[in-house]
Design a protein around this motif. Structure first.
Motif, PDB file in Angstrom:
ATOM      1  N   MET A 133       8.387  -6.568 -10.119  1.00  0.00           N
ATOM      2  CA  MET A 133       8.774  -5.829 -11.178  1.00  0.00           C
ATOM      3  C   MET A 133       8.838  -4.626 -11.342  1.00  0.00           C
ATOM      4  SD  MET A 133       5.897  -4.509 -13.151  1.00  0.00           S
ATOM      5  CE  MET A 133       4.501  -4.315 -11.990  1.00  0.00           C
ATOM      6  N   MET A 134       7.974  -3.463 -10.042  1.00  0.00           N
ATOM      7  CA  MET A 134       8.321  -2.198 -10.155  1.00  0.00           C
ATOM      8  C   MET A 134       9.616  -2.043 -10.086  1.00  0.00           C
ATOM      9  SD  MET A 134       5.587  -0.820 -10.249  1.00  0.00           S
ATOM     10  CE  MET A 134       5.365   1.114 -10.025  1.00  0.00           C
ATOM     11  N   GLU A 135      10.350  -3.107  -9.475  1.00  0.00           N
ATOM     12  CA  GLU A 135      11.847  -2.781  -8.923  1.00  0.00           C
ATOM     13  C   GLU A 135      12.863  -3.078 -10.286  1.00  0.00           C
ATOM     14  OE1 GLU A 135      13.306  -5.338  -6.028  1.00  0.00           O
ATOM     15  OE2 GLU A 135      12.237  -4.367  -4.709  1.00  0.00           O
ATOM     16  N   THR A 136      12.622  -4.330 -11.035  1.00  0.00           N
ATOM     17  CA  THR A 136      12.936  -4.554 -12.517  1.00  0.00           C
ATOM     18  C   THR A 136      12.448  -3.093 -13.583  1.00  0.00           C
ATOM     19  OG1 THR A 136      13.135  -6.131 -11.908  1.00  0.00           O
ATOM     20  CG2 THR A 136      13.403  -5.512 -14.346  1.00  0.00           C
ATOM     21  N   ALA A 188     -10.630   5.746 -16.940  1.00  0.00           N
ATOM     22  CA  ALA A 188     -10.271   5.613 -15.470  1.00  0.00           C
ATOM     23  C   ALA A 188      -9.939   4.460 -16.073  1.00  0.00           C
ATOM     24  CB  ALA A 188     -10.475   5.312 -14.118  1.00  0.00           C
ATOM     25  N   ALA A 189     -10.817   3.026 -16.573  1.00  0.00           N
ATOM     26  CA  ALA A 189     -10.414   2.065 -16.072  1.00  0.00           C
ATOM     27  C   ALA A 189      -9.568   1.696 -17.518  1.00  0.00           C
ATOM     28  CB  ALA A 189     -12.610   1.427 -17.069  1.00  0.00           C
ATOM     29  N   LEU A 190      -9.038   1.955 -18.741  1.00  0.00           N
ATOM     30  CA  LEU A 190      -8.340   2.304 -19.749  1.00  0.00           C
ATOM     31  C   LEU A 190      -7.293   2.644 -19.175  1.00  0.00           C
ATOM     32  CD1 LEU A 190     -10.477   3.818 -22.692  1.00  0.00           C
ATOM     33  CD2 LEU A 190      -9.904   1.455 -22.428  1.00  0.00           C
ATOM     34  N   PHE A 191      -7.120   3.751 -18.878  1.00  0.00           N
ATOM     35  CA  PHE A 191      -6.002   4.185 -17.719  1.00  0.00           C
ATOM     36  C   PHE A 191      -4.980   3.762 -16.899  1.00  0.00           C
ATOM     37  CE2 PHE A 191      -4.111   6.815 -14.344  1.00  0.00           C
ATOM     38  CZ  PHE A 191      -2.623   7.352 -14.818  1.00  0.00           C
ATOM     39  N   GLY A 192      -6.465   2.543 -16.233  1.00  0.00           N
ATOM     40  CA  GLY A 192      -6.064   1.659 -15.375  1.00  0.00           C
ATOM     41  C   GLY A 192      -5.264  -0.259 -16.277  1.00  0.00           C
ATOM     42  N   LEU A 193      -6.027  -0.274 -17.058  1.00  0.00           N
ATOM     43  CA  LEU A 193      -5.366  -1.460 -18.203  1.00  0.00           C
ATOM     44  C   LEU A 193      -4.185  -1.251 -18.536  1.00  0.00           C
ATOM     45  CD1 LEU A 193      -8.406  -2.060 -19.569  1.00  0.00           C
ATOM     46  CD2 LEU A 193      -7.729  -3.764 -17.865  1.00  0.00           C
ATOM     47  N   TYR A 194      -4.210   0.198 -18.851  1.00  0.00           N
ATOM     48  CA  TYR A 194      -2.896   0.502 -19.662  1.00  0.00           C
ATOM     49  C   TYR A 194      -1.589   0.132 -18.919  1.00  0.00           C
ATOM     50  CZ  TYR A 194       0.315   4.632 -21.894  1.00  0.00           C
ATOM     51  OH  TYR A 194       1.138   4.522 -22.530  1.00  0.00           O
ATOM     52  N   HIS A 195      -1.628  -0.264 -17.592  1.00  0.00           N
ATOM     53  CA  HIS A 195      -0.673  -0.007 -16.390  1.00  0.00           C
ATOM     54  C   HIS A 195       0.159  -1.527 -16.628  1.00  0.00           C
ATOM     55  CE1 HIS A 195      -1.155   3.970 -15.297  1.00  0.00           C
ATOM     56  NE2 HIS A 195       0.239   4.279 -14.513  1.00  0.00           N
ATOM     57  N   GLY A 196      -0.922  -2.130 -16.953  1.00  0.00           N
ATOM     58  CA  GLY A 196      -0.365  -3.682 -17.288  1.00  0.00           C
ATOM     59  C   GLY A 196      -0.086  -4.610 -16.016  1.00  0.00           C
ATOM     60  N   ASN A 197      -0.357  -4.512 -14.899  1.00  0.00           N
ATOM     61  CA  ASN A 197      -1.259  -5.710 -14.309  1.00  0.00           C
ATOM     62  C   ASN A 197      -2.064  -5.320 -13.238  1.00  0.00           C
ATOM     63  OD1 ASN A 197       0.987  -4.644 -11.473  1.00  0.00           O
ATOM     64  ND2 ASN A 197       1.897  -3.370 -12.967  1.00  0.00           N
ATOM     65  N   ILE A 198      -2.525  -6.002 -12.240  1.00  0.00           N
ATOM     66  CA  ILE A 198      -3.457  -6.309 -11.562  1.00  0.00           C
ATOM     67  C   ILE A 198      -3.359  -5.287 -10.167  1.00  0.00           C
ATOM     68  CG2 ILE A 198      -2.819  -8.023 -10.054  1.00  0.00           C
ATOM     69  CD1 ILE A 198      -6.581  -6.572 -10.750  1.00  0.00           C
ATOM     70  N   VAL A 199      -2.078  -5.015  -9.876  1.00  0.00           N
ATOM     71  CA  VAL A 199      -2.351  -4.255  -8.814  1.00  0.00           C
ATOM     72  C   VAL A 199      -2.289  -2.519  -9.198  1.00  0.00           C
ATOM     73  CG1 VAL A 199      -0.542  -3.434  -6.800  1.00  0.00           C
ATOM     74  CG2 VAL A 199      -0.998  -5.837  -7.386  1.00  0.00           C
ATOM     75  N   GLN A 200      -1.058  -2.431 -10.066  1.00  0.00           N
ATOM     76  CA  GLN A 200      -1.310  -0.954 -10.266  1.00  0.00           C
ATOM     77  C   GLN A 200      -2.721  -0.560 -11.015  1.00  0.00           C
ATOM     78  OE1 GLN A 200       2.618  -1.540 -12.850  1.00  0.00           O
ATOM     79  NE2 GLN A 200       2.485   0.852 -11.886  1.00  0.00           N
ATOM     80  N   ALA A 201      -3.715  -1.643 -11.857  1.00  0.00           N
ATOM     81  CA  ALA A 201      -4.582  -1.211 -12.634  1.00  0.00           C
ATOM     82  C   ALA A 201      -5.495  -1.043 -11.715  1.00  0.00           C
ATOM     83  CB  ALA A 201      -5.298  -2.523 -13.262  1.00  0.00           C
ATOM     84  N   VAL A 202      -5.585  -2.030  -9.978  1.00  0.00           N
ATOM     85  CA  VAL A 202      -6.843  -1.129  -9.234  1.00  0.00           C
ATOM     86  C   VAL A 202      -6.532   0.616  -9.274  1.00  0.00           C
ATOM     87  CG1 VAL A 202      -7.444  -1.577  -7.100  1.00  0.00           C
ATOM     88  CG2 VAL A 202      -7.410  -3.577  -8.520  1.00  0.00           C
ATOM     89  N   TYR A 203      -5.101   0.613  -8.641  1.00  0.00           N
ATOM     90  CA  TYR A 203      -5.324   2.372  -8.158  1.00  0.00           C
ATOM     91  C   TYR A 203      -5.098   3.168  -8.710  1.00  0.00           C
ATOM     92  CZ  TYR A 203      -0.269   1.419  -7.778  1.00  0.00           C
ATOM     93  OH  TYR A 203       1.619   1.119  -8.578  1.00  0.00           O
ATOM     94  N   ALA A 204      -4.590   3.076 -10.595  1.00  0.00           N
ATOM     95  CA  ALA A 204      -4.375   3.474 -11.393  1.00  0.00           C
ATOM     96  C   ALA A 204      -5.868   3.810 -11.815  1.00  0.00           C
ATOM     97  CB  ALA A 204      -3.641   2.998 -12.680  1.00  0.00           C
ATOM     98  N   PHE A 205      -6.829   3.052 -11.498  1.00  0.00           N
ATOM     99  CA  PHE A 205      -8.389   3.461 -11.636  1.00  0.00           C
ATOM    100  C   PHE A 205      -9.194   4.589 -11.313  1.00  0.00           C
ATOM    101  CE2 PHE A 205     -12.952   2.121 -11.001  1.00  0.00           C
ATOM    102  CZ  PHE A 205     -13.655   2.415 -11.980  1.00  0.00           C
ATOM    103  N   ILE A 206      -8.354   3.702  -9.678  1.00  0.00           N
ATOM    104  CA  ILE A 206      -8.750   5.388  -8.442  1.00  0.00           C
ATOM    105  C   ILE A 206      -8.216   6.368  -8.863  1.00  0.00           C
ATOM    106  CG2 ILE A 206      -9.540   5.500  -6.420  1.00  0.00           C
ATOM    107  CD1 ILE A 206      -9.092   2.649  -5.781  1.00  0.00           C
ATOM    108  N   PHE A 207      -7.194   6.342  -9.374  1.00  0.00           N
ATOM    109  CA  PHE A 207      -6.382   7.851  -9.720  1.00  0.00           C
ATOM    110  C   PHE A 207      -7.279   8.508 -11.010  1.00  0.00           C
ATOM    111  CE2 PHE A 207      -1.973   6.440  -7.485  1.00  0.00           C
ATOM    112  CZ  PHE A 207      -2.795   6.611  -6.585  1.00  0.00           C
TER     113      PHE A 207
END
Length: 276
Positions: A133-136, A188-207
């Motif tokens: 997904m990230m490469e695409t 931060a939770a909304l920022f994670g959800l905004y990224h649209g996939n579970i992997v990015q959501a987790v680290y975006a939440f921390i960021f």
């Protein structure tokens, strides 16, 4: 608790999402008009991700910039906020502080990559789909995509989440105990959800938590924009083969996280002394 501000905070993320959808179709139209895609060839009829970045980030910066200005500078304490922005800008442009921000961004990205490598080894199927997904999405790392990712992107996303969303949440929870902590966690939770996939959501939440703390402490978006840009830019500086074993990833990840925490703590203390 002022419910209307909390509703507006959630609505701001919805507005950003709608802008992304509108921008996608606008970018696709631009791609077609410039001859970048043949709509008759369905397999290659994809939007240029670099153009998409430019369109959506500019839309968001203009619209959310106006909303943020309205929230901050047409409310009580506007003069104090202007001074906070000036103070934070003077702080980040100092050479040593700038180096600390860049070091923090690099180690955050390196630590994240280490954790993803370890998890990817443990859960290969889940992370294979994430990598694809990230490469695409990256548009094969086109120059325009890369440039906008660490320039316009951080400004746009900080305006949405640490700007409009966080400020509205702070207004909504202003009379509650631990209002700042609650506001930071929600945005931060909304920022994670905004990224649209579970992997990015987790680290975006921390960021998002880290960037939110910077925004609250400095009463400015300048530090969070700079750190966000450093994190995004570091993505393209770290070699793909930096990790070759679990042991190597654990060592590099632990070292990176230790340096990152140290850099952030030093920056917060230096900023406190700077303001004093």
């Amino acid at each position: 608790m002022k419910l209307k501000y909390i509703i507006f905070a959630f609505a701001s993320v919805l507005i950003a999402t709608i802008l992304n959808v509108i921008s996608y179709f606008a970018a696709f139209a631009i791609t077609v008009m410039t001859g970048g895609v043949n709509v008759l060839e369905t397999e290659s009829a994809l939007v240029n991700q670099g153009i998409f970045n430019v369109v959506r980030y500019l839309f968001i910066i203009v619209i959310f910039g106006c909303i943020f200005y309205r929230i901050i500078y047409y409310s009580d304490g506007a003069s104090d906020r202007r001074e906070s922005v000036k103070d934070s800008f003077k702080f980040v442009i100092k050479p040593l502080n700038l180096i600390l921000f860049l070091l923090a961004g690099l180690t955050i990205q390196l630590g994240t990559d280490a954790v993803l490598y370890i998890l990817g080894t443990a859960f290969p199927t889940t992370f294979a789909s994430y990598k694809h997904m990230m490469e695409t999405f990256s548009g094969s790392h086109s120059p325009l995509f890369i440039i906008t990712t660490f320039t316009l992107g951080p400004i746009a996303e900080e305006l949405i989440f640490r700007g409009v969303t966080l400020e509205l949440l702070l207004k909504g929870f202003e009379n509650r105990k631990r209002a700042a902590l609650l506001s930071v966690l929600i945005q931060a939770a909304l920022f994670g959800l905004y990224h649209g996939n579970i992997v990015q959501a987790v680290y975006a939440f921390i960021f998002g938590i880290l960037l939110g703390i910077l925004a609250v402490k400095s009463k400015s978006l300048v530090p969070s924009i700079l750190l966000h840009a450093a994190i995004n830019g570091s993505l393209y500086l770290i070699p793909e083969n930096v990790f070759f074993s679990i042991q190597n990833a654990v060592l590099v990840g632990t070292l990176s996280i230790t340096i990152m925490i140290s850099a952030i703590v030093i920056l917060l203390q230096k900023y406190k002394n700077h303001v004093s």
